[in-house]
Design an enzyme around this catalytic site. Structure first.
Site, short mmCIF file in Angstrom:
data_model
loop_
_atom_site.label_atom_id
_atom_site.label_comp_id
_atom_site.label_asym_id
_atom_site.label_seq_id
_atom_site.Cartn_x
_atom_site.Cartn_y
_atom_site.Cartn_z
N GLU A 177 -6.78 2.98 -3.95
CA GLU A 177 -5.42 3.14 -4.46
C GLU A 177 -4.92 1.86 -5.15
O GLU A 177 -4.03 1.91 -6.00
CB GLU A 177 -4.52 3.40 -3.23
CG GLU A 177 -3.41 4.37 -3.41
CD GLU A 177 -2.83 4.79 -2.05
OE1 GLU A 177 -3.29 5.82 -1.54
OE2 GLU A 177 -1.96 4.09 -1.51
N HIS A 235 -8.47 12.27 -1.46
CA HIS A 235 -8.05 11.02 -2.10
C HIS A 235 -8.10 11.23 -3.61
O HIS A 235 -9.09 11.73 -4.13
CB HIS A 235 -8.98 9.89 -1.67
CG HIS A 235 -8.46 8.53 -2.01
ND1 HIS A 235 -8.36 8.08 -3.32
CD2 HIS A 235 -8.00 7.53 -1.23
CE1 HIS A 235 -7.86 6.86 -3.30
NE2 HIS A 235 -7.63 6.49 -2.06
N ARG A 276 -0.56 10.34 -2.11
CA ARG A 276 -1.91 10.84 -2.39
C ARG A 276 -1.95 12.35 -2.61
O ARG A 276 -2.63 12.83 -3.52
CB ARG A 276 -2.85 10.50 -1.22
CG ARG A 276 -3.31 9.07 -1.23
CD ARG A 276 -4.25 8.78 -0.08
NE ARG A 276 -4.61 7.37 -0.11
CZ ARG A 276 -5.35 6.76 0.82
NH1 ARG A 276 -5.81 7.44 1.84
NH2 ARG A 276 -5.63 5.48 0.73
N LEU A 304 -15.28 6.44 -3.53
CA LEU A 304 -13.87 6.07 -3.54
C LEU A 304 -13.56 4.89 -4.44
O LEU A 304 -14.27 3.89 -4.45
CB LEU A 304 -13.48 5.71 -2.11
CG LEU A 304 -11.98 5.61 -1.86
CD1 LEU A 304 -11.35 6.97 -1.99
CD2 LEU A 304 -11.74 5.02 -0.49
N PHE A 343 0.85 -1.19 0.00
CA PHE A 343 0.00 0.00 0.00
C PHE A 343 0.88 1.24 0.00
O PHE A 343 2.05 1.16 0.40
CB PHE A 343 -0.92 -0.01 1.23
CG PHE A 343 -2.36 0.24 0.88
CD1 PHE A 343 -3.18 -0.81 0.51
CD2 PHE A 343 -2.88 1.53 0.90
CE1 PHE A 343 -4.49 -0.58 0.16
CE2 PHE A 343 -4.20 1.76 0.55
CZ PHE A 343 -5.01 0.71 0.19
N GLN A 372 -7.44 15.30 4.00
CA GLN A 372 -6.90 14.50 2.89
C GLN A 372 -7.89 14.41 1.74
O GLN A 372 -9.06 14.08 1.95
CB GLN A 372 -6.57 13.09 3.38
CG GLN A 372 -5.99 12.21 2.27
CD GLN A 372 -5.36 10.95 2.83
OE1 GLN A 372 -6.03 9.98 3.14
NE2 GLN A 372 -4.04 10.97 2.98
N HIS A 398 -11.68 13.18 1.84
CA HIS A 398 -11.67 11.81 2.32
C HIS A 398 -11.52 11.70 3.83
O HIS A 398 -12.20 10.90 4.47
CB HIS A 398 -10.52 11.08 1.62
CG HIS A 398 -10.47 9.61 1.87
ND1 HIS A 398 -11.57 8.80 1.67
CD2 HIS A 398 -9.46 8.80 2.29
CE1 HIS A 398 -11.22 7.54 1.96
NE2 HIS A 398 -9.97 7.53 2.35
N ARG A 426 -2.32 11.38 6.17
CA ARG A 426 -2.42 10.01 6.66
C ARG A 426 -2.02 9.02 5.58
O ARG A 426 -2.35 9.19 4.42
CB ARG A 426 -3.86 9.73 7.11
CG ARG A 426 -4.09 8.29 7.53
CD ARG A 426 -5.48 8.06 8.06
NE ARG A 426 -6.54 8.17 7.06
CZ ARG A 426 -6.76 7.29 6.08
NH1 ARG A 426 -5.99 6.23 5.94
NH2 ARG A 426 -7.76 7.47 5.24
#
Lengths: 252, 610
Positions: free
Chosen positions: B263, B250, B294, B260, B116, B248, B361, B402
Site C-alpha cells: 500500500e 489486496h 482496500r 504483493l 498506513f 481480504q 490476501h 483487516r
C-alpha cells in the site's frame, strides 16, 4: 530439443512470446536407485515464467514424483535455492528467458549438503552452523523498560546482513565448503556479522572467538562465489572481510 | 509409529507459533511442529509494518487505534478483543525490540513510525504515524527475530512434519455434549515428510498457528503452502469456523502473479490508471482517491476491468503509475516493489506503469477463539487445552476487513497470549488418555490416497477450484455466482475422490502431501462459499452485488459454520430463521450455519466513511 518461437501465434507488441524449453533435471531417489541421473522434460513456457513454474509444470502435469522445496514463490522464504545452469539461484526468482532457454536448462540440488531426493538436500548441517554462531542479540544488565535507542547510522551499519533469508545459496556455492563441510560457511558468518556490528549487542567477542576457530572465517579464500550467488544482493564477501578485520582489530 | 509427550505442542512455526513458543517453552516442555522450516513461513513476506500507538513521532494513543480497528472491520469486530490488541500492541513492539529486531529509527534513536491505511488520529481526523517498521521487510525481520530467540531458548522443533489430525476425547462431529461436560484436546498426529513415518504427539495443551488458506484462490499473495490445514482439521473434527466469508483482496498484486506490492506505493504518490490513462479512483472515491480503504479500491479496479477499461492485451488489469515520481524517491521508499516489477514482469517502474490486480490476501475468519486464545466449540464453550492464534484464528479483531499492519500485530499479541495461557493450563492439567489407535484415520487416509488406481491429477482439480473461486467468489459476489462456485466445488469434491498420486514412495513424498492439502482447500473453499451465500448483505471484504448495503438489523453477527452428519439437526446454535439458517447437504455430511453475537463495548456502529 531447443527453444522455438511459436511462429503462428505472434505475440502482441511488448509481450514476450511463449516458447518450449528443455529442463534437464538431476534426479535421485534412494528408494529406487543409489545413482543420480539426468532426466529431460520438455515444457511449454510463457514469456515471464520462472524456473519454479517450469518445475511445477513438470510435477503437476507430467511427473508427480519430481521433488523440490518451495513456498512463497517470490524470493522471500528461501526454500528453493538450486543450481541452475551451474549457478546457485532461487528457482522462483530466475526467469527462464534469462538463463538461455535455447539450450537445455540444467537444474541440480545445491552442492555440499547431502541430497535427500531429487532437488531436496538435508539442510540440518547448514542450520547447525547457523545456530553455532549465537544468532541472537546478547545483552547484559536489566532489560530497559522502553526500547533501546540506536542511531540511524548505527542501524545502517549492519543493514545489509539483516536481509539474509537462510536459503544457503551462498554457503553451497563456496568451494571451501564443498571440500570441507565443517567450515561454517558464508551464511553463518553473515548472520554473525548482523549481530557483531549491531550497536546493541554485547556478544561480539564470543562470536569472534567462535569464528576464529580453524573452521571459521580464516578458511575463506575470497572467491566471491557467495556474493554472486546471494539472491538478496548481500555483499557477502565484504561482510566476511569485515568480520576478519574485526578479529584483528577487535574494533566493531 | 513414534509417540511423543509434551506439555505444549504448537502446530505451525510462523510468527504466531514462534511467539507462542517463546512464552510456553519458558514454563512448560514445548514442541513446535511445522510443515516448513520456521524461517520459510509466510510471516516473512509481510512488508508494511506493525501498528502500535507508541507516539514516538506524533501524538497517538491506543484508544484511537482501537477505534480505527473497529471501524476498519466495518463494526463486525469484537471490541473487547480490539481493545486488547491495541493496548498490548505497545508492549509487543517493545518485546520485539528487546529481542533484537532491527527497527528503523528516528533521528533520536527511537523506533520510527509511518502512516498506513485506516490508521488515524482522534477517530478519523487525519492519518497518524503508527506503523513500526523495518524498511519494507518488517515481516522478514519479525520472523527472523523470533526464530533467533527460539534458537537462544533452545526451543524444540519438528521441521517438515505435517499435522494431519487433531485428537479430542469427544467426537464433536456426532456427539451431543451435555451441559457442563468438558471436551479436551489430547494430541495431534503428524507425518514426517522426510521419512514418511507417523508420529503421535500427546499434549496437555495444543496451539494451532497454521496460518491462512489463500490457495483456495488462483490470484493470491499467499505462499503455495497456505492451504488452510489447521482450519480444515478443526472443522473436520466438528469445531466451528467463524466468519469465513470475509476474505481480504489486496488491491495491488502484480498482475497475473498476485505478488504483493505494498500500500506504501500509493502512500508515496502512486496513481492507479485504466487503459485510457484515466485516474479512475476519482470517480469512486472523489476525496481520498487512490488511498481509499482496500476493499473499495479493489472493487473499483475490478469494476474497471469488467467494464472493458482494463489495460494490457487481455484488458485484465489496471496500472499502478509511479513514473511521475523521482527515481531517487522510488529507490529510497519502494525498493522491494521496484525489484519485484523488474524481476517478474520486466517492467521498469521509473518509466513504465506496473500492471496490478487485486490479489487474495488474508482470511479474516477462522477457528473461533476467546481473548485468551482458547478455541470455542460453540458460541460459549471452549475445548480444554486447545488454542489458536494468528491467521488461522478468529478472535475477532479484524471483523470483516483487516487494517494493514494489524496482522503482524495480531500474531504477536495473540501468539504471546495463547503461549502463556497454554503453559499455564499445562502446569495444572494432566495428560488425557489417547484412543487406542490415534493414527487410524491418518493412516487410512494416506494409504487410500497412495493406493488409488491411476485417476485424475491433483493439480487439475486444484486449478479448477482456484479458477472458480477467482471467477465467482472474489471481489464481486452474487447469489448466482456463489451458487455456481458451490456447484463447481461439489463436482470437484467428487473428482477428488478419484484423484491419484504418481509418487508412491515413503521418502519426501510431496506429491502425496499436495493431494492431502487439496482436500483441505476444498473444505475451506466450501465453507467460505456457503457462508458467503448465507450473508445477504455487503460488509467489508464481502461484497454482494445483489445486496449492496450493510444490514446491521439482521447481519451484525458472526457466522458460525459447522460440519455435521446428515442426520444432525439443521439448527446450529445462533440459528435465525431467514438469516442464519443456511444448510448445504453434501455426500455424507452437511454444513450448518449459526451465529454468534458481536461484542460491542464503546463504539456504536456508524456508516463507514473516510
Amino acid at each position: 530439443m531447443t527453444a522455438t518461437l511459436e511462429a503462428d501465434a505472434p505475440a502482441p507488441a511488448g509481450e514476450i512470446p511463449s516458447f518450449t524449453v528443455t529442463m534437464r533435471v538431476r534426479r535421485f531417489n534412494p528408494e529406487v536407485s543409489e545413482e543420480a541421473t539426468w532426466e529431460d522434460f520438455t515444457v511449454e513456457a510463457h514469456g515471464t515464467d520462472r524456473v519454479l513454474d517450469a518445475l511445477h509444470k513438470i510435477k503437476w502435469d507430467m511427473d508427480g514424483s519430481l521433488t523440490f522445496r518451495r513456498s512463497c514463490a517470490h524470493g522471500i522464504c528461501g526454500s528453493d535455492a538450486m543450481r541452475i545452469n551451474g549457478r546457485n539461484r532461487l528457482a522462483c526468482k530466475t526467469l527462464l528467458k534469462d538463463v538461455n532457454p535455447d539450450k537445455p536448462i540444467t537444474v541440480e540440488p545445491i552442492k555440499g549438503l547431502p541430497v535427500v531426493k531429487d532437488l531436496v538436500v538435508d539442510m540440518e548441517p547448514f542450520f547447525a552452523s547457523y545456530r553455532e554462531i549465537m544468532p541472537f542479540l546478547i545483552t547484559t544488565g536489566n532489560e530497559p523498560s522502553k526500547e533501546r535507542y540506536q542511531s540511524p547510522e548505527d542501524r545502517a551499519r549492519f543493514d545489509d546482513t539483516t536481509k539474509c533469508i537462510l536459503c544457503a545459496a551462498c554457503t553451497s556455492s563456496c568451494p571451501v565448503f564443498w571440500t570441507d563441510g565443517q567450515y561454517f560457511g558464508p551464511a553463518a558468518i553473515v548472520n554473525a556479522h548482523r549481530f557483531i556490528f549491531d550497536s546493541r549487542d554485547e556478544g561480539g567477542s564470543q562470536r569472534l572467538e567462535i569464528l576464529n576457530d580453524k573452521e571459521g572465517v580464516w578458511r575463506c579464500r575470497t572467491t566471491f562465489n557467495c556474493t554472486e550467488a546471494c539472491p538478496r544482493g548481500i555483499e557477502v564477501t565484504k561482510a566476511i572481510q569485515e568480520v576478519k578485520r574485526a578479529m584483528i582489530t577487535r574494533a566493531f | 509409529m513414534q509417540t511423543h509427550q509434551y506439555d505444549v505442542v504448537i502446530v505451525g512455526a510462523g510468527g504466531a507459533g514462534m511467539r507462542a513458543a517463546l512464552e510456553s517453552s519458558k514454563e512448560a516442555r514445548t514442541a513446535v511442529i511445522s510443515k516448513l522450516y520456521p524461517t520459510r513461513s509466510h510471516t516473512g513476506a509481510a512488508q508494511g509494518g506493525m501498528a502500535a500507538a507508541l507516539a514516538n513521532v506524533e501524538d497517538d494513543n491506543w484508544e484511537w487505534h482501537t477505534f480505527d480497528t473497529v471501524k476498519g472491520g466495518d463494526y463486525l469486530v469484537d471490541q473487547d478483543a480490539a481493545e486488547i490488541l491495541a493496548k498490548e500492541a505497545i508492549e509487543s513492539v517493545l518485546d520485539l525490540e528487546r529481542m533484537g529486531l532491527p527497527f528503523n529509527r528516528t533521528p533520536e534513536g527511537k523506533i520510527d513510525q509511518r502512516r498506513f491505511g485506516g490508521h488515524t488520529r482522534d477517530h478519523g481526523q487525519s492519518a497518524v504515524r503508527r506503523a513500526c517498521y523495518a524498511a519494507d521487510r518488517t515481516g522478514h525481520m519479525i520472523l527472523q527475530t523470533l526464530y533467533q530467540n527460539c534458537v537462544k531458548q533452545d526451543v524444540e522443533f519438528f521441521n517438515e512434519f505435517y499435522v494431519l489430525d487433531l485428537i479430542t476425547d469427544h467426537d464433536l462431529t456426532t456427539e451431543q455434549i451435555a451441559e457442563g461436560e468438558e471436551v479436551n484436546a489430547t494430541g495431534v498426529v503428524a507425518y514426517d515428510l522426510a521419512t514418511g513415518e507417523i508420529h503421535v504427539f500427546q499434549a496437555k495443551a495444543i496451539i494451532f498457528a497454521t496460518g491462512g488458506a489463500g490457495k483456495i484462490f488462483k490470484t493470491t499473495s499467499n505462499a503455495h503452502t497456505l492451504t488452510g490445514d489447521g482450519m480444515a482439521l478443526a472443522y473436520r473434527r466438528g469445531l466451528p469456523l467463524e466468519d469465513m466469508e470475509f476474505f481480504q483482496f489486496h488491491p495491488t498484486g502484480l498482475a497475473g502473479l498476485g505478488i504483493l506490492l505494498s500500500e506504501a506505493a500509493r502512500g508515496e504518490g502512486g496513481i492507479l490508471r485504466n487503459s485510457e490513462g484515466e485516474r479512475f479512483m476519482e470517480r469512486y472515491a472523489p476525496t481520498i482517491k487512490d488511498l481509499a480503504p482496500r476493499d473499495i479500491v479493489a472493487r473499483s479496479m475490478a469494476n474497471e476491468v469488467r467494464e472493458g477499461r482494463g489495460a494490457g492485451p487481455n484488458k485484465d488489469y489496471v496500472l499502478l503509475d509511479l513514473t511521475h515520481l523521482e527515481p531517487a524517491h522510488i529507490d529510497a521508499k519502494l525498493p522491494d516493489i521496484t525489484e519485484f516489477a523488474r524481476t517478474y514482469l520486466g517492467i521498469e517502474p521509473y518509466t513504465e506503469p506496473v500492471p496490478v490486480y487485486p490479489t487474495a490476501h488474508y482470511a479474516m475468519g477462522g477457528v473461533p477463539t476467546n481473548v485468551k486464545g482458547e478455541v470455542l466449540r460453540d458460541g460459549v464453550n471452549v475445548v480444554k487445552g486447545l488454542y489458536a492464534a494468528g491467521e488461522v484464528a478468529c478472535v475477532s479483531v479484524h471483523g470483516s476487513n483487516r487494517l494493514g499492519t494489524n496482522s503482524l500485530l495480531d500474531i504477536n499479541v495473540f501468539g504471546k497470549r495463547s503461549g502463556r495461557a497454554a503453559a499455564e493450563y499445562a502446569r495444572t492439567a494432566s495428560f488425557h488418555e489417547l484412543p487406542e489407535d490415534p493414527t487410524v484415520r491418518v493412516i487410512a487416509q494416506l494409504d487410500e490416497m497412495r493406493n488409488r488406481p491411476d485417476g485424475e491429477r491433483v493439480a487439475d482439480i486444484r486449478k479448477a477450484l482456484q479458477e472458480t473461486m477467482d471467477l465467482n467468489a472474489q471481489v464481486f459476489r452474487t447469489g448466482d455466482s456463489l451458487n455456481e462456485a458451490l456447484a463447481d466445488i461439489r463436482e470437484l469434491q467428487k473428482r477428488y475422490r478419484n484423484a491419484s498420486v504418481q509418487d508412491k514412495g515413503k521418502l519426501f513424498n510431496t506429491d502425496l502431501l499436495e493431494a492431502i492439502e487439496l482436500g483441505f482447500l476444498l473444505d475451506i473453499a466450501e465453507v467460505t462459499v456457503v457462508a458467503a451465500i448465507n450473508r445477504k448483505e455487503s460488509r467489508g471484504g464481502h461484497y454482494r452485488e445483489d445486496y449492496p448495503n450493510r444490514d446491521d438489523a439482521h447481519y451484525m453477527l458472526h457466522t458460525m459454520a459447522y460440519r455435521r452428519p446428515p442426520e444432525a439437526s439443521d439448527q446450529a446454535e445462533g440459528h435465525i430463521e431467514g438469516y442464519f439458517d443456511h444448510v448445504e447437504e453434501f455426500d455424507g455430511y452437511k454444513v450448518v450455519l449459526g451465529s454468534k453475537p458481536v461484542i460491542q463495548t464503546r463504539y456504536e456502529p456508524m456508516e463507514r466513511k473516510y
